[in-house]
Design a protein around this motif. Structure first.
Motif, PDB file in Angstrom:
ATOM      1  N   ILE A 151      -9.140  -6.793   4.552  1.00  0.00           N
ATOM      2  CA  ILE A 151     -10.112  -6.086   5.601  1.00  0.00           C
ATOM      3  C   ILE A 151      -9.445  -5.367   6.648  1.00  0.00           C
ATOM      4  N   LEU A 152      -8.457  -6.271   7.344  1.00  0.00           N
ATOM      5  CA  LEU A 152      -7.839  -5.720   8.663  1.00  0.00           C
ATOM      6  C   LEU A 152      -6.802  -4.516   8.273  1.00  0.00           C
ATOM      7  N   GLN A 153      -6.344  -4.561   7.101  1.00  0.00           N
ATOM      8  CA  GLN A 153      -5.323  -3.348   6.663  1.00  0.00           C
ATOM      9  C   GLN A 153      -6.110  -2.256   6.211  1.00  0.00           C
ATOM     10  N   LEU A 154      -7.455  -2.146   6.072  1.00  0.00           N
ATOM     11  CA  LEU A 154      -8.242  -1.040   5.693  1.00  0.00           C
ATOM     12  C   LEU A 154      -7.691   0.288   6.273  1.00  0.00           C
ATOM     13  N   PRO A 155      -7.644   0.385   7.582  1.00  0.00           N
ATOM     14  CA  PRO A 155      -7.084   1.531   8.287  1.00  0.00           C
ATOM     15  C   PRO A 155      -6.044   2.210   7.609  1.00  0.00           C
ATOM     16  N   SER A 156      -5.002   1.464   7.295  1.00  0.00           N
ATOM     17  CA  SER A 156      -3.957   2.081   6.558  1.00  0.00           C
ATOM     18  C   SER A 156      -3.955   2.431   5.286  1.00  0.00           C
ATOM     19  N   PHE A 157      -4.956   2.208   4.582  1.00  0.00           N
ATOM     20  CA  PHE A 157      -5.357   2.625   3.235  1.00  0.00           C
ATOM     21  C   PHE A 157      -6.398   3.579   3.065  1.00  0.00           C
ATOM     22  N   GLN A 158      -7.224   3.905   4.103  1.00  0.00           N
ATOM     23  CA  GLN A 158      -7.993   4.783   4.092  1.00  0.00           C
ATOM     24  C   GLN A 158      -7.406   6.178   3.757  1.00  0.00           C
ATOM     25  N   THR A 159      -8.075   6.841   2.764  1.00  0.00           N
ATOM     26  CA  THR A 159      -7.750   8.515   2.720  1.00  0.00           C
ATOM     27  C   THR A 159      -9.124   9.154   2.750  1.00  0.00           C
ATOM     28  N   ALA A 160      -8.850  10.371   2.912  1.00  0.00           N
ATOM     29  CA  ALA A 160      -9.691  11.323   3.195  1.00  0.00           C
ATOM     30  C   ALA A 160     -10.631  11.656   2.089  1.00  0.00           C
TER      31      ALA A 160
END
Length: 160
Positions: A151-160
């Motif tokens: 979950i803490l890594q979510l921002p690095s995998f988030q795509t538009a």
């Protein structure tokens, strides 16, 4: 009749919104234990992708790649394989589900982006409650360290 054991290879699916809110589920067999969708392969030949699709539908009612007109469906490309895996020791309380001598599981991490208004239908035998939380709060609430780290890594995998 021989015992049927769980396969020690599973998926962890972090269900999230574009705004990085994360869906957590409270385990029915362990009240107070919060987690993302998880589940083991049903058969050795089942792909990890299909395992993720099946587990999400079983645990939340969300259909991946389903008919676009259904309120509980999202496009297949909303499910992303993060190409991350964790090997962890299976909690002793759950080891009886695995073949004798199996002590570790390999977990493969996926992310699923859904609208915040996505209807969620819990599987009552598996989960008691659900909550949407900002990703950092969701990580803090998880009982599993590997789930919290994903979950803490979510921002690095988030795509538009």
């Amino acid at each position: 009749m021989s015992a049927v054991y769980k396969i020690p290879e599973s998926v962890l699916v972090v269900i999230h919104t574009q705004a990085l809110d994360v869906l957590l589920l409270e385990r029915a067999d362990r009240p107070g234990f919060w987690q993302s969708v998880t589940g083991s392969k049903d058969a050795p030949e089942e792909s990890l992708w299909l395992t993720a699709v099946r587990e999400v539908q079983e645990e939340t009612g969300i259909r991946i790649g389903g008919e676009a007109t259904l309120p509980s469906a999202v496009p297949a490309d909303n499910l992303r394989d993060w190409q991350l895996s964790n090997v962890y020791e299976i909690y002793p309380v759950w080891r009886h589900r695995y073949a004798p001598g199996v002590t570790h599981n390999t977990e493969h991490v996926f992310g699923l982006r859904v609208p915040r208004t996505m209807p969620v239908t819990l599987a009552p035998r598996e989960h008691l409650n659900m909550v949407w939380l900002p990703y950092r709060e969701a990580a803090d609430r998880c009982f599993s360290a590997s789930n919290a780290e994903a979950i803490l890594q979510l921002p690095s995998f988030q795509t538009a």
